[in-house]
Motif scaffolding. Sequence first.
Motif, PDB file in Angstrom:
ATOM      1  N   MET A 118       0.796  -1.224   0.000  1.00  0.00           N
ATOM      2  CA  MET A 118       0.000   0.000   0.000  1.00  0.00           C
ATOM      3  C   MET A 118       0.830   1.277   0.000  1.00  0.00           C
ATOM      4  SD  MET A 118      -3.007  -1.048   2.664  1.00  0.00           S
ATOM      5  CE  MET A 118      -4.306  -2.210   2.224  1.00  0.00           C
ATOM      6  N   LYS A 119       2.111   1.177   0.212  1.00  0.00           N
ATOM      7  CA  LYS A 119       2.963   2.358   0.220  1.00  0.00           C
ATOM      8  C   LYS A 119       3.202   2.917  -1.183  1.00  0.00           C
ATOM      9  CE  LYS A 119       5.344   1.097   4.507  1.00  0.00           C
ATOM     10  NZ  LYS A 119       6.603   0.600   5.111  1.00  0.00           N
ATOM     11  N   ARG A 120       2.734   2.215  -2.191  1.00  0.00           N
ATOM     12  CA  ARG A 120       2.908   2.656  -3.572  1.00  0.00           C
ATOM     13  C   ARG A 120       2.024   3.865  -3.863  1.00  0.00           C
ATOM     14  NH1 ARG A 120       4.721  -2.032  -6.654  1.00  0.00           N
ATOM     15  NH2 ARG A 120       5.012  -3.775  -5.218  1.00  0.00           N
ATOM     16  N   ASP A 121       2.507   4.765  -4.677  1.00  0.00           N
ATOM     17  CA  ASP A 121       1.726   5.922  -5.133  1.00  0.00           C
ATOM     18  C   ASP A 121       1.399   5.749  -6.608  1.00  0.00           C
ATOM     19  OD1 ASP A 121       1.717   7.292  -2.645  1.00  0.00           O
ATOM     20  OD2 ASP A 121       3.777   7.941  -3.019  1.00  0.00           O
ATOM     21  N   GLU A 122       0.783   4.641  -6.926  1.00  0.00           N
ATOM     22  CA  GLU A 122       0.470   4.308  -8.308  1.00  0.00           C
ATOM     23  C   GLU A 122      -0.665   3.295  -8.322  1.00  0.00           C
ATOM     24  OE1 GLU A 122       4.049   2.563  -9.766  1.00  0.00           O
ATOM     25  OE2 GLU A 122       3.943   0.837  -8.436  1.00  0.00           O
ATOM     26  N   HIS A 123      -1.150   3.008  -9.499  1.00  0.00           N
ATOM     27  CA  HIS A 123      -2.185   1.984  -9.613  1.00  0.00           C
ATOM     28  C   HIS A 123      -1.640   0.644  -9.126  1.00  0.00           C
ATOM     29  CE1 HIS A 123      -5.261  -0.676 -11.247  1.00  0.00           C
ATOM     30  NE2 HIS A 123      -4.277  -1.366 -11.804  1.00  0.00           N
ATOM     31  N   TYR A 124      -2.333   0.046  -8.162  1.00  0.00           N
ATOM     32  CA  TYR A 124      -1.953  -1.290  -7.690  1.00  0.00           C
ATOM     33  C   TYR A 124      -3.224  -1.969  -7.201  1.00  0.00           C
ATOM     34  CZ  TYR A 124       1.134  -4.916  -5.878  1.00  0.00           C
ATOM     35  OH  TYR A 124       1.784  -6.103  -5.674  1.00  0.00           O
ATOM     36  N   LEU A 125      -3.541  -3.114  -7.770  1.00  0.00           N
ATOM     37  CA  LEU A 125      -4.811  -3.790  -7.502  1.00  0.00           C
ATOM     38  C   LEU A 125      -4.570  -5.069  -6.713  1.00  0.00           C
ATOM     39  CD1 LEU A 125      -7.865  -3.782  -7.902  1.00  0.00           C
ATOM     40  CD2 LEU A 125      -7.511  -4.931 -10.109  1.00  0.00           C
ATOM     41  N   ILE A 126      -5.127  -5.104  -5.504  1.00  0.00           N
ATOM     42  CA  ILE A 126      -4.997  -6.249  -4.603  1.00  0.00           C
ATOM     43  C   ILE A 126      -6.351  -6.928  -4.472  1.00  0.00           C
ATOM     44  CG2 ILE A 126      -4.426  -6.985  -2.253  1.00  0.00           C
ATOM     45  CD1 ILE A 126      -2.786  -4.374  -1.999  1.00  0.00           C
ATOM     46  N   GLY A 127      -6.377  -8.248  -4.584  1.00  0.00           N
ATOM     47  CA  GLY A 127      -7.581  -9.028  -4.309  1.00  0.00           C
ATOM     48  C   GLY A 127      -7.385  -9.836  -3.041  1.00  0.00           C
ATOM     49  N   ILE A 128      -8.425  -9.957  -2.232  1.00  0.00           N
ATOM     50  CA  ILE A 128      -8.312 -10.737  -1.000  1.00  0.00           C
ATOM     51  C   ILE A 128      -9.492 -11.695  -0.890  1.00  0.00           C
ATOM     52  CG2 ILE A 128      -9.282  -8.789   0.337  1.00  0.00           C
ATOM     53  CD1 ILE A 128      -7.569  -9.883   2.710  1.00  0.00           C
ATOM     54  N   ARG A 129      -9.161 -12.979  -0.852  1.00  0.00           N
ATOM     55  CA  ARG A 129     -10.163 -14.042  -0.740  1.00  0.00           C
ATOM     56  C   ARG A 129     -10.275 -14.494   0.711  1.00  0.00           C
ATOM     57  NH1 ARG A 129      -7.033 -17.114  -5.455  1.00  0.00           N
ATOM     58  NH2 ARG A 129      -8.192 -16.394  -7.300  1.00  0.00           N
ATOM     59  N   GLY A 130     -11.465 -14.947   1.091  1.00  0.00           N
ATOM     60  CA  GLY A 130     -11.637 -15.488   2.433  1.00  0.00           C
ATOM     61  C   GLY A 130     -13.103 -15.629   2.781  1.00  0.00           C
ATOM     62  N   MET A 131     -13.396 -16.536   3.704  1.00  0.00           N
ATOM     63  CA  MET A 131     -14.758 -16.747   4.155  1.00  0.00           C
ATOM     64  C   MET A 131     -15.186 -15.621   5.101  1.00  0.00           C
ATOM     65  SD  MET A 131     -15.631 -19.338   2.449  1.00  0.00           S
ATOM     66  CE  MET A 131     -17.177 -19.843   3.200  1.00  0.00           C
ATOM     67  N   PRO A 132     -16.487 -15.524   5.405  1.00  0.00           N
ATOM     68  CA  PRO A 132     -16.959 -14.448   6.294  1.00  0.00           C
ATOM     69  C   PRO A 132     -16.289 -14.497   7.668  1.00  0.00           C
ATOM     70  CG  PRO A 132     -18.820 -15.466   5.161  1.00  0.00           C
ATOM     71  CD  PRO A 132     -17.615 -16.309   4.852  1.00  0.00           C
ATOM     72  N   ARG A 133     -16.058 -13.325   8.237  1.00  0.00           N
ATOM     73  CA  ARG A 133     -15.560 -13.131   9.607  1.00  0.00           C
ATOM     74  C   ARG A 133     -14.186 -13.759   9.845  1.00  0.00           C
ATOM     75  NH1 ARG A 133     -20.740 -13.960   9.395  1.00  0.00           N
ATOM     76  NH2 ARG A 133     -20.549 -16.200   9.661  1.00  0.00           N
ATOM     77  N   VAL A 134     -13.359 -13.830   8.801  1.00  0.00           N
ATOM     78  CA  VAL A 134     -12.001 -14.341   8.976  1.00  0.00           C
ATOM     79  C   VAL A 134     -11.015 -13.208   9.248  1.00  0.00           C
ATOM     80  CG1 VAL A 134     -11.273 -14.256   6.548  1.00  0.00           C
ATOM     81  CG2 VAL A 134     -10.392 -16.073   8.032  1.00  0.00           C
ATOM     82  N   GLY A 135     -11.431 -11.931   9.009  1.00  0.00           N
ATOM     83  CA  GLY A 135     -10.560 -10.798   9.301  1.00  0.00           C
ATOM     84  C   GLY A 135     -10.060 -10.051   8.086  1.00  0.00           C
ATOM     85  N   LYS A 136     -10.715 -10.209   6.948  1.00  0.00           N
ATOM     86  CA  LYS A 136     -10.244  -9.573   5.704  1.00  0.00           C
ATOM     87  C   LYS A 136     -10.266  -8.050   5.804  1.00  0.00           C
ATOM     88  CE  LYS A 136     -13.399 -11.486   3.145  1.00  0.00           C
ATOM     89  NZ  LYS A 136     -14.100 -12.220   4.241  1.00  0.00           N
ATOM     90  N   THR A 137     -11.448  -7.498   6.079  1.00  0.00           N
ATOM     91  CA  THR A 137     -11.590  -6.037   6.077  1.00  0.00           C
ATOM     92  C   THR A 137     -10.766  -5.399   7.184  1.00  0.00           C
ATOM     93  OG1 THR A 137     -13.849  -6.357   5.281  1.00  0.00           O
ATOM     94  CG2 THR A 137     -13.266  -4.158   6.034  1.00  0.00           C
ATOM     95  N   GLU A 138     -10.775  -6.015   8.359  1.00  0.00           N
ATOM     96  CA  GLU A 138     -10.006  -5.472   9.481  1.00  0.00           C
ATOM     97  C   GLU A 138      -8.523  -5.430   9.154  1.00  0.00           C
ATOM     98  OE1 GLU A 138     -12.195  -7.846   9.507  1.00  0.00           O
ATOM     99  OE2 GLU A 138     -13.612  -7.680  11.179  1.00  0.00           O
ATOM    100  N   SER A 139      -8.023  -6.448   8.455  1.00  0.00           N
ATOM    101  CA  SER A 139      -6.608  -6.483   8.069  1.00  0.00           C
ATOM    102  C   SER A 139      -6.278  -5.391   7.061  1.00  0.00           C
ATOM    103  CB  SER A 139      -6.259  -7.853   7.478  1.00  0.00           C
ATOM    104  OG  SER A 139      -6.463  -8.882   8.425  1.00  0.00           O
ATOM    105  N   VAL A 140      -7.201  -5.141   6.124  1.00  0.00           N
ATOM    106  CA  VAL A 140      -6.983  -4.093   5.123  1.00  0.00           C
ATOM    107  C   VAL A 140      -6.911  -2.726   5.797  1.00  0.00           C
ATOM    108  CG1 VAL A 140      -7.960  -2.930   3.109  1.00  0.00           C
ATOM    109  CG2 VAL A 140      -8.077  -5.423   3.285  1.00  0.00           C
TER     110      VAL A 140
END
Length: 255
Positions: A118-140
């Motif tokens: 995330m320290k990049r100042d450019e287009h960078y596309l990250i995908g994150i897979r995971g089941m509900p309530r595993v901590g995806k959004t909180e980690s982002v």
Amino acid sequence: MKEWYFEYQLHENRPGILGDISSLLGMLSINIVTINGVDDTRRGMLLRSTDDDNVKRFKAILHTIGSVTVTKFREPRVRDRLAIRHGRYIERNVTEKKTFRFIRRELGLLVDFMAEMMKRDEHYLIGIRGMPRVGKTESVVAASVCANKRWSFISSTLLRQTVRSQLAEDEMDGDNIFIIDGIVSTMRATEKHRILVDDIMRLPAVKVVEHPDIFIRETEYELEDFDCIIELRNDDNEEITYDVVESGFSSFDIS
């Protein structure tokens, strides 16, 4: 002043090996910045030196030490720095080189890894897979804080369903991390929201798409458009599946 990542495999963990290597580095005026064990039988060092010739001499001498084998000696990459910090390498998918796997007890390592992206100042596309309530959004969100970036939920189900149709003026710069829920944006949202998502995808900024497989299935984007895919599981054996995702209500609506 240049930095190097040096890693070696121990064949015989006799007392004094680390001292011998440290003394040799000292005689060659090569500084040890960080040192740590990596994945049980290996040891990694982050080195710093102003003299490339001394680094070459050090590498040549290492090959004469029979009890160790040099496994890596290179300019440090992100995974090298994280291996030094956390004592293990991030698991990478054998066939999909840009896919990295984590389990829930490794959230600290995951947050550090995403923060570096995330320290990049450019287009960078990250995908994150995971089941509900595993901590995806909180980690982002935590990674955005570590990267000293602001975050903007474009779509989300973290507290309640969020579906936005416009950005504030201060969100348009490259200092924002845009977080998109692939299920909400493609299966629960309005046309106006989808237009906003398309506009955001063209911005020179970091974007994180949760549930990228649904996002790809329902839009014109492809897996090749993603720079990095992260898989987060509760344990190593958990299967990530979207069988319950349909036009109605599912557990993914409260993830």
